[in-house]
Design a protein around this motif. Structure first.
Motif, PDB file in Angstrom:
ATOM      1  N   VAL A 305       0.848  -1.190   0.000  1.00 28.69           N
ATOM      2  CA  VAL A 305       0.000   0.000   0.000  1.00 28.69           C
ATOM      3  C   VAL A 305       0.892   1.251   0.000  1.00 28.69           C
ATOM      4  CG1 VAL A 305      -1.814   1.244   1.228  1.00 28.69           C
ATOM      5  CG2 VAL A 305      -1.776  -1.265   1.245  1.00 28.69           C
ATOM      6  N   ARG A 306       0.599   2.159  -0.885  1.00 28.59           N
ATOM      7  CA  ARG A 306       1.395   3.386  -0.965  1.00 28.59           C
ATOM      8  C   ARG A 306       0.965   4.388   0.095  1.00 28.59           C
ATOM      9  NH1 ARG A 306       2.436   4.884  -7.360  1.00 28.59           N
ATOM     10  NH2 ARG A 306       3.236   2.824  -7.995  1.00 28.59           N
ATOM     11  N   ASN A 307       1.940   5.106   0.614  1.00 26.79           N
ATOM     12  CA  ASN A 307       1.693   6.156   1.606  1.00 26.79           C
ATOM     13  C   ASN A 307       0.776   5.636   2.709  1.00 26.79           C
ATOM     14  OD1 ASN A 307       1.788   8.654   2.866  1.00 26.79           O
ATOM     15  ND2 ASN A 307       0.215   9.562   1.564  1.00 26.79           N
ATOM     16  N   LEU A 308       1.225   4.599   3.355  1.00 26.09           N
ATOM     17  CA  LEU A 308       0.399   3.901   4.338  1.00 26.09           C
ATOM     18  C   LEU A 308       0.107   4.817   5.525  1.00 26.09           C
ATOM     19  CD1 LEU A 308      -0.859   1.105   4.806  1.00 26.09           C
ATOM     20  CD2 LEU A 308       1.221   0.443   5.996  1.00 26.09           C
ATOM     21  N   GLY A 309      -1.193   4.924   5.855  1.00 25.41           N
ATOM     22  CA  GLY A 309      -1.597   5.766   6.984  1.00 25.41           C
ATOM     23  C   GLY A 309      -2.173   5.008   8.147  1.00 25.41           C
ATOM     24  N   LEU A 310      -2.619   3.735   7.911  1.00 32.17           N
ATOM     25  CA  LEU A 310      -3.252   2.959   8.977  1.00 32.17           C
ATOM     26  C   LEU A 310      -3.113   1.478   8.680  1.00 32.17           C
ATOM     27  CD1 LEU A 310      -5.169   2.687  11.492  1.00 32.17           C
ATOM     28  CD2 LEU A 310      -7.072   2.709   9.863  1.00 32.17           C
ATOM     29  N   VAL A 311      -2.743   0.703   9.707  1.00 30.90           N
ATOM     30  CA  VAL A 311      -2.772  -0.755   9.639  1.00 30.90           C
ATOM     31  C   VAL A 311      -3.716  -1.249  10.732  1.00 30.90           C
ATOM     32  CG1 VAL A 311      -0.501  -1.064   8.604  1.00 30.90           C
ATOM     33  CG2 VAL A 311      -0.688  -0.906  11.080  1.00 30.90           C
ATOM     34  N   VAL A 312      -4.536  -2.251  10.387  1.00 27.22           N
ATOM     35  CA  VAL A 312      -5.541  -2.786  11.300  1.00 27.22           C
ATOM     36  C   VAL A 312      -5.408  -4.299  11.321  1.00 27.22           C
ATOM     37  CG1 VAL A 312      -7.988  -2.926  11.878  1.00 27.22           C
ATOM     38  CG2 VAL A 312      -7.104  -0.888  10.706  1.00 27.22           C
TER      39      VAL A 312
END
Length: 716
Positions: A305-312
Motif C-alpha cells: 500500500v502506498r503512503n500507508l496511513g493505517l494498519v488494522v
C-alpha cells in the motif's frame, strides 16, 4: 554471480599452517584484484550503464541468504529494472555454487534488487538468463520490510518474499489500472462514540496523525463498520489503509462494510480463496497505486500500500494470523513493524484481549480504546455458569450430558429465535475413556486415541484400525464413555430432544456464514459460528473443561476468546439474550466471561507471565530436530549471555501412525525440542545467533533437519 560475505584471514603469533597460508594468499589476491566490470559474455555485448545486477535468488537456505552479482546482457538492459522477476543460472546438480559463476548451473527464479556499475567479485560473472516480466513487483520498501521480518524470525529473505509477493499470472499483468479515486470526506463518528476516545481516534487519522490503539470491541456486528470508518478516516487524509483479518468470512464482512460506506473502487480484497489471477490483479492494482485500501487475510500483511496511513489487525489471538510456512511470521508483529517503519496509525481490535495486546498498552506503545462499563452491560448477554458441583447434583446432566439449566435456556431461547451450541470438537465422539477409571482409550497397535464412529464401531484416530475387544490396561474395565462429544453427536442428541426444530451444523466440513432469525438449533465448533439475523436468542458453551484443560500456556486465554466470540453473536440481556457456559465458575477465564472483562483477564495473565519470565515479557525460540542435531546447534550458537536453555524434551509427534504436524518430525522419527529464553532487549541477538549457527551448519552440508521458530505459539 557473487557471494556477498567474504572473509579475511588474520595472522597470529605462531606460524600458520600451509593450508591457512594458502587461504590468506588467496584472500589478499582477491582484495588487490580489480573489481569486475564485464563488457561481454560469451561474445554477447553487455549493458553500457550499470552492467551488474544484484539478484536475490529463490533459495530459502540460510547460508545463501544474500544477493549475488550477475552481468546484464545488452538485450535485457531496458527491462532488467530493479524489482522485476528474473531467471538466472545457479549451481548445477551436486556442484558448488562457485561453479555456477561460469557456465554451469540450472535456471532458478529470483528478484533483481539493484543495478550497480561494478562488482566486488574478481572472477567472471554469469549473465542474467531471462527477465520473466517487466513488472517491478519488489519495491525497496517491501524489500526492507521483508528483510526486517526475516531477521526478527531467524529466517531467510527468500522465504519471506514467497509469502509477500504472490505468484505471477501473465494475464493479470496485462490489465490496465487508472489513477486512485479522490479521497473521501472524513467519516462521521457513528458507533465509535460508544468508546472512550473513539471519536478522537478517528479525528486524528483524518487529520494525518498516526495514533496507535488496542481496541476492545463491543459485542454485536458493528465491528466491521467501525473498521470501515477507521479506513475512511485514513483515506480522507490522502493516505492508504491496510486491514488484516484471520479468515475469509470476516474479510467478506469488512468488504461489505467498506462498499456500503465508500462505494466500489476504493479498496482491494486479497484472500486466498479469490483465485490466483484475481488475487494477483488486485495486488497489482495496490502496487501500482490505483487502490489505496486493502482488506485481506494473512498474506495481505505485506500488501504494498502506498503512503500507508493505517494498519488494522482484527482478532490477533486467532491461529490464522500465524503463518505455517517458514519463518512463521505473525500478522500482529509484522503490522507493528510496518507502523513503526512507515510512521502510520495502528489499530488492534478484538472482542477479547491477548496478553500481547495488553503488553502494548502496558508499555505505552499503544493506547486503550474501551467502552465504559455501563455501555458494556447494555450490549452483552446474561452469562450463567454450570460447574462440577451443579453437574453432580443434576440428574439430567448425568443422563444426557446437558444440565437442566442448559435445557431450559435452549427451550426458552427457541421461543424467540435461533440458539447457538458451541462444541469444542467436531465429529461424532472424538475421544473416549474407560467408564470406570477415566483412563484414555488407546489403540493397541499404535497407542492412538480410540473414537466411536457414527456407525457405532470403535476405531483408532491415527492408524484407522478397528478395535473389537477393548479392555482397559489400567483397571481391566470393558465399558467406555465419551470424554468430549463432538458436534455431530451433539446435534443428534438435541435433534431428538427438540424434534420440531431444525438443527444446523457448522464446522470443518461445512461452515455456515449466516442463519435466519427463525427458531433453530445451530451446533458449531469454535470459530465456525455463523451470524444469525438479529442475533441469537441464547447460546450454550459446552465442555468448557476440554478447552481449559489443555496443557498449554494459552489455554485460558484461547478459551475466553472463543467464548467471547460466541457470546458476541447473542442478543443483549435487555432483549433476552442468555449464554450458559458449562465450566467451573471459580476459574479466572470463566469469571472474566461472566463480567465480560477480557482486558482485566489479559492484564492479570501478563503480570503472572512477567513474574515467571514467560512470553511475551520474554522472547523465546523453539529449536526442534533429532536429539544430536539440537544439542549440536545449541552448542555452536553464540547465544546471548542472558539466554536460558530449557530442555531439550521429546516431542510426541514422531509416534508411529500419528499424522505429521506442520513443523514436526516425520512419523516414526524421534525428535526433541529445546526452548531458549532471553529477557527483553535480547530478542534480536537470540534470533541472529540461531540463524548464524543454522546457516553454518547448512553450509557444511548438515543432513539432519533442525527447525527454529521464534515466539512459538505453543510452548505447552
Amino acid at each position: 554471480m557473487r557471494s556477498g560475505n567474504g572473509q579475511q584471514g588474520t595472522g597470529g603469533g605462531d606460524a600458520a599452517p600451509p593450508e591457512q597460508l594458502a587461504l590468506i594468499r588467496e584472500a589478499v589476491r582477491k582484495a588487490k584484484a580489480p573489481r569486475a566490470r564485464p563488457r561481454t559474455w560469451r561474445g554477447a555485448a553487455l549493458a553500457r550503464e550499470l552492467p551488474v545486477a544484484r539478484v536475490l535468488v529463490d533459495k530459502g537456505v540460510l547460508h545463501l541468504d544474500r544477493c549475488f552479482d550477475y552481468a546484464v546482457p545488452e538485450e535485457l538492459d531496458a527491462v532488467a529494472r530493479p524489482g522485476v522477476r528474473v531467471r538466472v543460472r545457479f549451481g548445477a546438480g551436486g556442484r558448488t555454487v562457485r561453479e555456477g559463476r561460469r557456465e554451469g548451473g540450472g535456471l532458478i527464479d529470483g528478484f533483481l534488487v539493484e543495478r550497480v556499475p561494478e562488482s566486488d567479485y574478481a572472477g567472471p560473472l554469469a549473465a542474467l538468463a531471462q527477465v520473466v516480466s517487466p513488472e517491478p513487483v519488489l519495491s525497496p520498501e517491501l524489500l526492507g520490510l521483508a528483510r526486517a521480518v526475516a531477521d526478527r524470525y531467524a529466517g531467510s529473505l527468500a522465504d519471506v518474499l514467497q509469502l509477500a509477493v504472490p505468484p505471477r499470472h501473465a494475464r493479470a499483468e496485462g490489465t490496465t489500472t487508472g489513477p486512485p479515486p479522490p479521497p473521501p470526506p472524513p467519516p462521521a463518528p457513528g458507533s465509535w462514540q460508544r468508546y472512550r476516545r473513539g471519536t478522537e481516534f478517528l479525528a486524528s487519522l483524518a487529520s494525518g496523525g498516526a495514533p496507535r490503539a488496542v481496541w476492545t470491541a463491543l459485542p454485536g456486528p458493528g465491528w466491521a463498520e467501525e473498521i470501515a470508518r477507521a479506513v475512511q478516516a485514513a483515506l480522507a487524509s490522502g493516505r492508504g489503509a491496510l486491514v488484516v483479518v484471520p479468515a475469509g468470512r470476516p474479510a467478506a464482512r469488512v468488504d461489505a462494510a467498506l462498499r456500503a460506506l465508500l462505494g466500489d473502487g476504493q479498496h482491494a480484497v486479497l484472500t486466498a480463496d479469490a483465485g490466483q489471477e484475481r488475487r494477483y490483479r488486485e495486488w497489482l492494482a495496490v502496487r501500482r497505486g490505483s487502490v489505496r485500501a486493502v482488506v485481506g487475510t494473512r498474506a495481505a500483511m505485506f500488501a504494498p500500500v502506498r503512503n500507508l496511513g493505517l494498519v488494522v489487525v482484527w482478532d490477533d489471538g486467532d491461529s490464522g494470523h500465524s503463518d505455517d510456512h517458514a519463518p512463521h511470521p505473525h500478522v500482529r508483529e509484522v503490522l507493528e513493524l510496518r507502523a513503526t517503519r512507515d510512521k502510520c496509525g495502528f489499530l488492534l481490535g478484538s472482542w477479547s484481549c491477548t496478553v500481547e495486546a495488553a503488553q502494548l498498552v502496558e508499555s505505552g506503545w499503544a493506547a486503550p480504546l474501551v467502552a465504559d462499563r455501563d455501555q458494556v452491560r447494555a450490549t452483552t448477554p446474561l452469562i450463567r455458569t454450570v460447574g462440577d458441583g451443579d453437574l453432580a447434583r443434576d440428574e439430567a446432566a448425568r443422563a444426557a450430558r446437558l444440565p437442566t439449566l442448559a435445557w431450559e435456556a435452549v427451550r426458552d431461547g427457541l421461543r424467540r429465535g435461533p440458539v447457538l451450541v458451541q462444541v469444542p470438537r467436531r465429529g461424532y465422539v472424538p475421544r473416549t475413556a474407560c467408564a470406570q477409571c477415566r483412563a484414555p482409550a488407546r489403540c493397541r497397535s499404535c497407542a492412538g486415541p480410540l473414537a466411536a464412529q457414527q456407525a457405532g464401531e470403535l476405531g483408532c484416530g491415527w492408524c484407522g484400525r478397528e478395535e473389537t475387544a477393548w479392555r482397559c490396561p489400567e483397571c481391566g474395565g470393558t465399558r467406555l464413555r465419551a470424554q468430549v462429544v463432538g458436534a455431530r453427536r451433539t446435534a443428534e442428541e438435541l435433534g431428538r430432544a427438540f424434534p420440531a426444530v431444525p438443527v444446523r451444523t457448522s464446522g470443518r466440513e461445512q461452515v455456515l456464514d449466516t442463519v435466519p432469525g427463525t427458531p433453530a438449533l445451530v451446533v458449531s465448533t469454535p470459530g465456525a459460528e455463523p451470524v444469525a439475523e438479529g442475533g441469537y436468542a441464547a447460546a450454550l458453551l459446552l465442555d468448557g473443561w476440554a478447552m481449559l484443560g489443555r496443557p498449554d500456556l494459552r489455554a485460558g486465554e484461547d478459551a475466553l476468546r472463543r467464548w467471547l466470540g460466541a457470546g458476541a453473536l447473542v442478543r443483549p440481556q435487555s432483549a433476552g439474550g442468555t449464554v450458559v457456559v458449562v465450566a467451573e465458575p471459580t476459574l479466572r477465564p470463566v469469571q472474566a466471561l461472566v463480567r465480560w472483562d477480557p482486558v482485566g483477564h489479559a492484564v492479570r495473565e501478563l503480570a503472572e507471565r512477567a513474574e515467571l519470565g514467560f512470553p511475551p515479557v520474554s522472547r523465546m525460540a523453539a529449536v526442534s530436530g533429532p536429539p544430536e542435531a539440537v544439542v549440536g546447534l545449541l552448542a555452536e550458537a553464540e547465544l546471548p549471555s542472558d539466554a536460558e536453555v530449557l530442555g531439550p524434551v521429546p516431542l510426541p509427534d514422531g509416534e508411529p501412525g500419528r499424522p505429521r504436524r506442520a513443523g514436526g518430525p516425520p512419523p516414526g522419527e524421534r525428535w526433541e525440542r529445546a526452548l531458549v529464553r532471553v529477557p527483553p532487549g535480547s530478542g534480536a541477538a537470540l534470533a541472529s545467533a540461531l540463524k548464524t549457527a543454522l546457516a553454518a551448519r547448512t553450509a557444511r552440508g548438515g543432513s539432519e533437519a533442525v527447525r527454529i521458530r521464534i515466539d512459538p505459539p505453543d510452548i505447552g
